[in-house]
Design an enzyme around this catalytic site. Structure first.
Site, PDB file in Angstrom:
ATOM      1  N   CYS A   1     -11.000   9.963   8.158  1.00  0.00           N
ATOM      2  CA  CYS A   1      -9.672   9.493   7.766  1.00  0.00           C
ATOM      3  C   CYS A   1      -8.604  10.344   8.432  1.00  0.00           C
ATOM      4  O   CYS A   1      -8.611  11.570   8.320  1.00  0.00           O
ATOM      5  CB  CYS A   1      -9.534   9.564   6.240  1.00  0.00           C
ATOM      6  SG  CYS A   1      -7.885   9.127   5.662  1.00  0.00           S
TER       7      CYS A   1
ATOM      8  N   CYS B   1      -2.855  14.701   2.916  1.00  0.00           N
ATOM      9  CA  CYS B   1      -3.919  14.638   1.911  1.00  0.00           C
ATOM     10  C   CYS B   1      -4.776  15.886   2.045  1.00  0.00           C
ATOM     11  O   CYS B   1      -5.012  16.359   3.158  1.00  0.00           O
ATOM     12  CB  CYS B   1      -4.781  13.386   2.129  1.00  0.00           C
ATOM     13  SG  CYS B   1      -6.063  13.160   0.869  1.00  0.00           S
TER      14      CYS B   1
ATOM     15  N   SER C   1     -13.919   5.505  -3.791  1.00  0.00           N
ATOM     16  CA  SER C   1     -14.316   5.578  -2.380  1.00  0.00           C
ATOM     17  C   SER C   1     -15.657   6.277  -2.303  1.00  0.00           C
ATOM     18  O   SER C   1     -15.718   7.497  -2.276  1.00  0.00           O
ATOM     19  CB  SER C   1     -13.269   6.374  -1.591  1.00  0.00           C
ATOM     20  OG  SER C   1     -12.048   5.685  -1.589  1.00  0.00           O
TER      21      SER C   1
ATOM     22  N   CYS D   1       0.869  -1.164   0.000  1.00  0.00           N
ATOM     23  CA  CYS D   1       0.000   0.000   0.000  1.00  0.00           C
ATOM     24  C   CYS D   1       0.912   1.221   0.000  1.00  0.00           C
ATOM     25  O   CYS D   1       1.670   1.419   0.949  1.00  0.00           O
ATOM     26  CB  CYS D   1      -0.883  -0.051   1.257  1.00  0.00           C
ATOM     27  SG  CYS D   1      -1.963   1.357   1.431  1.00  0.00           S
TER      28      CYS D   1
ATOM     29  N   CYS E   1      -6.407   1.056   6.622  1.00  0.00           N
ATOM     30  CA  CYS E   1      -7.001   2.146   5.844  1.00  0.00           C
ATOM     31  C   CYS E   1      -7.390   3.301   6.747  1.00  0.00           C
ATOM     32  O   CYS E   1      -8.092   3.106   7.732  1.00  0.00           O
ATOM     33  CB  CYS E   1      -8.283   1.696   5.154  1.00  0.00           C
ATOM     34  SG  CYS E   1      -8.029   0.448   3.918  1.00  0.00           S
TER      35      CYS E   1
ATOM     36  N   SER F   1      -7.065   4.176  -6.135  1.00  0.00           N
ATOM     37  CA  SER F   1      -8.278   4.468  -5.379  1.00  0.00           C
ATOM     38  C   SER F   1      -8.443   5.975  -5.267  1.00  0.00           C
ATOM     39  O   SER F   1      -7.488   6.691  -4.972  1.00  0.00           O
ATOM     40  CB  SER F   1      -8.119   3.842  -3.988  1.00  0.00           C
ATOM     41  OG  SER F   1      -9.197   4.185  -3.152  1.00  0.00           O
TER      42      SER F   1
HETATM   43  N1  SAH Z   1      -7.485   9.076  -1.206  1.00  0.00           N
HETATM   44  C1  SAH Z   1      -7.801   7.803  -1.777  1.00  0.00           C
HETATM   45  C2  SAH Z   1      -6.911   6.674  -1.326  1.00  0.00           C
HETATM   46  C3  SAH Z   1      -6.550   6.531   0.132  1.00  0.00           C
HETATM   47  S1  SAH Z   1      -7.588   5.816   1.330  1.00  0.00           S
HETATM   48  C4  SAH Z   1      -9.221   7.444  -1.530  1.00  0.00           C
HETATM   49  O1  SAH Z   1      -9.855   8.098  -0.719  1.00  0.00           O
HETATM   50  O2  SAH Z   1      -9.728   6.543  -2.174  1.00  0.00           O
HETATM   51  C5  SAH Z   1      -7.968   4.180   0.961  1.00  0.00           C
HETATM   52  C6  SAH Z   1      -9.377   3.807   1.451  1.00  0.00           C
HETATM   53  O3  SAH Z   1      -9.478   3.805   2.872  1.00  0.00           O
HETATM   54  C7  SAH Z   1     -10.426   4.793   0.963  1.00  0.00           C
HETATM   55  O4  SAH Z   1     -11.535   4.103   0.481  1.00  0.00           O
HETATM   56  C8  SAH Z   1     -10.771   5.527   2.233  1.00  0.00           C
HETATM   57  O5  SAH Z   1     -12.014   6.121   2.174  1.00  0.00           O
HETATM   58  C9  SAH Z   1     -10.685   4.426   3.259  1.00  0.00           C
HETATM   59  N2  SAH Z   1     -10.612   4.917   4.632  1.00  0.00           N
HETATM   60  C10 SAH Z   1     -10.208   6.128   5.052  1.00  0.00           C
HETATM   61  N3  SAH Z   1     -10.294   6.210   6.407  1.00  0.00           N
HETATM   62  C11 SAH Z   1     -10.757   5.035   6.830  1.00  0.00           C
HETATM   63  C12 SAH Z   1     -11.037   4.506   8.116  1.00  0.00           C
HETATM   64  N4  SAH Z   1     -10.834   5.219   9.221  1.00  0.00           N
HETATM   65  N5  SAH Z   1     -11.473   3.232   8.174  1.00  0.00           N
HETATM   66  C13 SAH Z   1     -11.667   2.499   7.067  1.00  0.00           C
HETATM   67  N6  SAH Z   1     -11.405   2.949   5.834  1.00  0.00           N
HETATM   68  C14 SAH Z   1     -10.960   4.198   5.706  1.00  0.00           C
END
Ligand code: SAH
Length: 407
Positions: free
Chosen positions: A155, A148, A265, A141, A387, A242
């Protein structure tokens, strides 16, 4: 009849959306200006690398040798490059393959099958990558930005804001370092693993950052990863990009000739909730993002993933599973699958993952509508490597301050 479920929203839980000067949800698309990362061989196209050799008065085949050392032997150490003439070797290698990532710390869990790396970049910015061994594949990953700018409330990375874009070489270097660690037998229990020639097979752009907000550098890095002659020779299908849903960038990706796996997402099928959960929804709505995702499938034939973090009483209602399925099925069949992710806890956040029966019901409803659904495993949760958990903590900052940048 079931009793109506609670509806929690980021706002009701005390989270406030930061606003920009025009009163719109704050989003940082542009990278703050900072000192540029050192120029690196991996930032160049294969043609530019050859030109570089000629500028330095060297034969073209030296480019190929350096590509081999860095991309397939995972080294930037001149001492290991005995096929280069000893004279000027140190200087050449140091100029073209400057160290980009300094390891600050490494945390390991799942009996060594998951490793989280914390890297310091040349300017002190911190990023993380997470390496995971699964049966039959090894996934890395990677981060595409330090921090970000998308500001998603659930997140940890999004809440920390954007430090800067990463260069293509900084992105690629994460893979090189991971492959090095694997080659040195550091992933998994050495009694059971350590197969000759093992390396990262899958990349997910799900570390820090919004890859579509750093489009050109991310795509250059992807080209290096898939290039069989001049790069790492990985399969494009094994690379997942993603995004929160930057629609113009998704369209651009659709027209690239690299069939990567695409993940959106989504996290909510209705704009009312998604406006609050994913601030970028103020620019591109649920239906626009889904249309762009569908077009990605239509053009590439690659099945798209929809990511959906399940948050208790926020987005896990049965009717939302039905609405999501309805919206997906309205666009076609067999083009998409859903990846629910039980919410991982982040510092200071009050939200929690959905209860198990609620999660099961959400999945059941999607499946009843014919939508293939797989719950994502939450690897690395205990080392804050899952994540949404990637953020430099105070302890990380202290460790980083005590680590001199490799030069
Ligand atoms: N910025 C990109 C990629 C990074 S995050 C995106 O948003 O897709 C990768 C995944 O983890 C995304 O789907 C995001 O929404 C998810 N994610 C973020 N915070 C999280 C959390 N606290 N628990 C579970 N998934 C989370």
């Amino acid at each position: 009849m079931t009793t109506p479920r609670a509806q929690v929203r980021p706002r009701t839980e005390g989270w406030t959306q930061k606003k920009d000067a025009d009163g719109r949800p704050l989003l940082q698309f542009a990278s703050p200006r900072r000192g540029k990362p050192p120029a690196h061989f991996a930032d160049l196209t294969p043609e530019q690398r050859v030109e570089k050799m000629s500028e330095l008065g060297l034969p073209a085949f030296r480019a190929k040798q350096l590509e081999k050392h860095f991309f397939t032997h995972y080294t930037h150490d001149p001492a290991e490059m005995t096929d280069l003439p000893a004279e000027g070797r140190e200087e050449l290698v140091h100029t073209l393959l400057p160290p980009l990532l300094t390891e600050v710390r490494r945390l390991s869990t799942d009996r060594g099958d998951t490793i989280k790396f914390l890297w310091k970049l040349h300017d002190g910015a911190l990023v993380e990558s997470v390496l995971m061994r699964y049966p039959g594949r090894i996934t890395l990953c990677v981060s595409s930005q330090a921090g970000c700018g998308m500001n998603c409330p659930f997140c940890a990375t999004g809440q920390a804001g954007l430090t800067r874009n990463m260069s293509a070489a900084e992105i690629v270097a994460q893979v090189v370092h991971a492959n090095r660690a694997i080659a040195e037998g550091e992933l998994g229990d050495p009694r059971h693993v350590g197969h000759e020639g093992e390396r990262v097979t899958n990349i997910v752009f799900m570390g820090m950052g919004e890859p579509m907000a750093n489009y050109a550098r991310v795509m250059h890095a992807v080209r290096v990863m898939v290039d069989k002659k001049h790069g790492m020779g990985m399969s494009a299908r094994g690379i997942t990009i993603s995004t929160v849903g930057l629609v113009p960038a998704i369209r651009k990706l659709t027209n690239e000739d690299i069939p990567v796996t695409f993940a959106l997402s989504l996290h909510a099928p209705d704009d009312e909730l998604r406006d609050e959960m994913i601030p970028v929804n103020s620019r591109w709505k649920v239906d626009e993002a889904l249309d762009a995702a569908y077009e990605y499938f239509a053009k590439t034939g690659r099945r798209v993933s929809i990511e959906y973090a399940l948050i208790k009483d926020m987005n896990d209602h049965g009717w939302r599973a039905d609405l999501l399925a309805e919206k997906l099925n309205a666009r076609g069949r067999g083009w998409v699958h859903v990846n629910p992710i039980p919410l991982n806890p982040t510092p200071g956040s009050v939200w929690t993952a959905s209860d198990r029966p609620v999660q099961d019901e959400f999945v059941r409803r999607l499946e009843t509508h014919g939508i293939p659904t797989t719950i994502r495993d939450t690897r690395g949760k205990d080392i804050d490597g899952a994540c949404g958990q990637l953020v430099a903590t105070e302890a990380d900052q202290e460790a980083a301050a005590a680590t001199p940048v490799e030069a």
